[in-house]
Scaffold this active site. Sequence first.
Site, PDB file in Angstrom:
ATOM      1  N   LYS A 181      61.561  33.216  34.935  1.00  8.60           N
ATOM      2  CA  LYS A 181      60.614  32.330  34.247  1.00  8.60           C
ATOM      3  C   LYS A 181      59.245  32.994  34.229  1.00  8.60           C
ATOM      4  O   LYS A 181      58.495  32.952  35.196  1.00  8.60           O
ATOM      5  CB  LYS A 181      60.508  30.973  34.943  1.00  8.60           C
ATOM      6  N   GLU A 255      54.675  36.827  46.504  1.00 13.93           N
ATOM      7  CA  GLU A 255      53.605  37.814  46.308  1.00 13.93           C
ATOM      8  C   GLU A 255      52.443  37.039  45.730  1.00 13.93           C
ATOM      9  O   GLU A 255      52.497  36.637  44.564  1.00 13.93           O
ATOM     10  CB  GLU A 255      54.049  38.905  45.320  1.00 13.93           C
ATOM     11  N   CYS A 289      46.220  41.369  41.321  1.00 18.78           N
ATOM     12  CA  CYS A 289      46.263  40.688  42.617  1.00 18.78           C
ATOM     13  C   CYS A 289      45.588  41.519  43.702  1.00 18.78           C
ATOM     14  O   CYS A 289      44.975  40.992  44.613  1.00 18.78           O
ATOM     15  CB  CYS A 289      47.699  40.387  42.992  1.00 18.78           C
ATOM     16  N   GLU A 386      39.711  33.894  45.456  1.00 19.04           N
ATOM     17  CA  GLU A 386      40.129  34.830  44.414  1.00 19.04           C
ATOM     18  C   GLU A 386      39.610  34.350  43.061  1.00 19.04           C
ATOM     19  O   GLU A 386      39.897  33.224  42.653  1.00 19.04           O
ATOM     20  CB  GLU A 386      41.655  34.907  44.382  1.00 19.04           C
TER      21      GLU A 386
HETATM   22  P1  NAD Z   1      50.154  30.886  38.964  1.00 17.99           P
HETATM   23  O1  NAD Z   1      50.375  30.771  40.407  1.00 17.99           O
HETATM   24  O2  NAD Z   1      49.361  29.861  38.265  1.00 17.99           O
HETATM   25  O3  NAD Z   1      51.553  30.956  38.180  1.00 17.99           O
HETATM   26  C1  NAD Z   1      52.542  31.885  38.517  1.00 17.99           C
HETATM   27  C2  NAD Z   1      53.876  31.421  37.962  1.00 17.99           C
HETATM   28  O4  NAD Z   1      54.253  30.219  38.649  1.00 17.99           O
HETATM   29  C3  NAD Z   1      53.865  31.076  36.484  1.00 17.99           C
HETATM   30  O5  NAD Z   1      55.086  31.458  35.913  1.00 17.99           O
HETATM   31  C4  NAD Z   1      53.714  29.560  36.493  1.00 17.99           C
HETATM   32  O6  NAD Z   1      54.202  28.940  35.317  1.00 17.99           O
HETATM   33  C5  NAD Z   1      54.558  29.190  37.698  1.00 17.99           C
HETATM   34  N1  NAD Z   1      54.205  27.912  38.321  1.00 17.99           N
HETATM   35  C6  NAD Z   1      53.044  27.231  38.238  1.00 17.99           C
HETATM   36  N2  NAD Z   1      53.102  26.109  38.995  1.00 17.99           N
HETATM   37  C7  NAD Z   1      54.329  26.100  39.560  1.00 17.99           C
HETATM   38  C8  NAD Z   1      54.978  25.207  40.468  1.00 17.99           C
HETATM   39  N3  NAD Z   1      54.375  24.103  40.912  1.00 17.99           N
HETATM   40  N4  NAD Z   1      56.230  25.505  40.881  1.00 17.99           N
HETATM   41  C9  NAD Z   1      56.843  26.628  40.452  1.00 17.99           C
HETATM   42  N5  NAD Z   1      56.282  27.509  39.587  1.00 17.99           N
HETATM   43  C10 NAD Z   1      55.039  27.244  39.151  1.00 17.99           C
HETATM   44  O7  NAD Z   1      49.551  32.348  38.758  1.00 17.99           O
HETATM   45  P2  NAD Z   1      49.019  33.022  37.439  1.00 17.99           P
HETATM   46  O8  NAD Z   1      47.738  32.327  37.085  1.00 17.99           O
HETATM   47  O9  NAD Z   1      50.095  33.112  36.423  1.00 17.99           O
HETATM   48  O10 NAD Z   1      48.710  34.508  37.944  1.00 17.99           O
HETATM   49  C11 NAD Z   1      47.585  34.829  38.658  1.00 17.99           C
HETATM   50  C12 NAD Z   1      47.867  34.814  40.146  1.00 17.99           C
HETATM   51  O11 NAD Z   1      48.962  35.660  40.448  1.00 17.99           O
HETATM   52  C13 NAD Z   1      46.721  35.350  40.956  1.00 17.99           C
HETATM   53  O12 NAD Z   1      46.504  34.520  42.060  1.00 17.99           O
HETATM   54  C14 NAD Z   1      47.213  36.707  41.421  1.00 17.99           C
HETATM   55  O13 NAD Z   1      46.637  37.170  42.604  1.00 17.99           O
HETATM   56  C15 NAD Z   1      48.666  36.481  41.556  1.00 17.99           C
HETATM   57  N6  NAD Z   1      49.395  37.757  41.483  1.00 17.99           N
HETATM   58  C16 NAD Z   1      49.896  38.277  42.637  1.00 17.99           C
HETATM   59  C17 NAD Z   1      50.552  39.493  42.618  1.00 17.99           C
HETATM   60  C18 NAD Z   1      51.114  40.119  43.879  1.00 17.99           C
HETATM   61  O14 NAD Z   1      51.953  40.978  43.764  1.00 17.99           O
HETATM   62  N7  NAD Z   1      50.690  39.706  45.057  1.00 17.99           N
HETATM   63  C19 NAD Z   1      50.698  40.167  41.417  1.00 17.99           C
HETATM   64  C20 NAD Z   1      50.182  39.606  40.253  1.00 17.99           C
HETATM   65  C21 NAD Z   1      49.529  38.383  40.311  1.00 17.99           C
END
Ligand code: NAD
Length: 510
Positions: A181, A255, A289, A386
């Site tokens: 997803k 992650e 990230c 962040e």
């Molecule tokens: P997000 O946490 O808003 O969403 C991530 C994913 O989770 C999306 O597919 C979203 O639709 C889904 N999601 C949202 N709410 C959910 C829920 N309640 N239950 C299950 N799934 C849900 O993150 P984002 O805004 O898409 O991305 C940015 C974030 O990702 C930043 O915090 C960044 O640090 C992190 N990130 C981490 C890494 C790593 O490897 N540590 C890499 C890339 C991005």
Amino acid sequence: MGLPRYELFIDGRYRPASDGGTIPAIDPSTGEAFAQIAWATLEDAEEAVRAARRAFDAGPWPKMNPEQRADLLEALARKIGEERFKTFVELEVRDAGSTYKKAKEDVYLSARALQVFARLARRFPFERELEDVSRPGVSRNYLRYEPVGVVAAITPWNFPLKMAVWKLGPALAAGCTVVLKPAPEASLSPLLLGELLQEIGLPPGVVNILTGDAEVGQYLVRHPLVDKISFTGSTEVGRLVMEGAAATMKRLTLECGGKSANILLEDADWEQAIDGAIYAMYYHAGQCCEAGSRLLVPRSRYEEVLVRLLERLREVRLGDPRDRDTDMGPVVSEAQFRRVLDYIALGQQEGARLLCGGRALDRPGYFIEPTVFVDVRPEMRIAQEEIFGPVLVVIPYDTIEEAIQIANGTPYGLAAAVWSQNRERAMEVARQLRAGTVWINEYHLLTEKAPFGGYKQSGLGREFGEDGLKAFLEAKHIYVDELGSRSKKPWYDTVIRPAQRPEPESERAS
Ligand code: NAD
């Protein structure tokens, strides 16, 4: 003519959402829709999970020899890295606002990552005897690694293709089946992968791809037929994933976010370190990230660093990501744009001073100037939370001990860097940093051959390398008795009273 449509990929074929719903794919450099994406319902998520379950329980995939799975991963790598390279580059630019330079790198690295995972599958000992446990004549002991089952892979928008590949590669190498997803903000590259999977002949149901919202994400997280969640995203959502997965005690890899410290030591090569700090922070407009979003500078060099930082930042070209010379493009969405601008306003309210940037460009799209805050105290929210945009905070320190304390002083622990010309001193600092990756005189470089993940609230578990593959495997110990005789068993007279009659001939040790 209508906009191009991207459908859900379930059980080996593309189809619209069950209720026909779609969302627009928005180009962040214009704010305009350029495609329509099928918007998954819970019914679609259910179908995807059931397809993945069938492919795992009854399909050939998990039983296939790892070599065959590796062949398919390599075929996928060729499709991405050669045949469809240009298409993926264009999609990453248009959908995620990646600069052309970054998109090319991402597509190349995605193909390379799949090759690394394929090699891992060929080399990994999926079954071996535990020589130090086996005792000939007593027992033989085997360690088997078996695929964990159905994986729900939930990814963010910042590196759409790379994130999808980083999950699919090890999951498929392990023999798992997957429901992927991607994030609604940028999911076109992941959806296109379905076409390539059909072309390489991946059995139906092994990978299912659907764009959906938080509700669909949570449905997967809580679904009893899903065995593991591999999640990349914010720490906040990571917690919700952990909670949702608890009821069925799913395996988890998280992650999550970061607020990584980039520490300049007194003896750094300054030219290199300042360019490195700019790369660490502004690569992909700060939407990484592991971004080096806190720059820690010795107080004695503070003013000098700020002058040079400002000079070099003036040379960063912010603009259309399609332009091959652009260094920094827009942030991904209007929501992210607002969030970053709100943080910039918050920094000013907290008493930090803007050295440069802080404004949006007066043009369509979601462009924010490279921004630097100075006079920042480590406890300010802009230094703790962040932001995920092009906003750097610069914090002075007096001693190395203080720098380490500041670096470790957030709830995060994803990455860090140390810049110094004294390797031993830099290593000593690196050892004391509570972060999953530490670079010395470098930034952002990751390899699929070494573990990647976070300390503290930056996540749980590791991706990449053998650790990353094992995260998609269950370990099984098989004990094979070689004693042969009932009376020689260690338990024979512990819970069961020895039989009164003599042992039959057939059970006597030879
Ligand atoms: P997000 O946490 O808003 O969403 C991530 C994913 O989770 C999306 O597919 C979203 O639709 C889904 N999601 C949202 N709410 C959910 C829920 N309640 N239950 C299950 N799934 C849900 O993150 P984002 O805004 O898409 O991305 C940015 C974030 O990702 C930043 O915090 C960044 O640090 C992190 N990130 C981490 C890494 C790593 O490897 N540590 C890499 C890339 C991005």
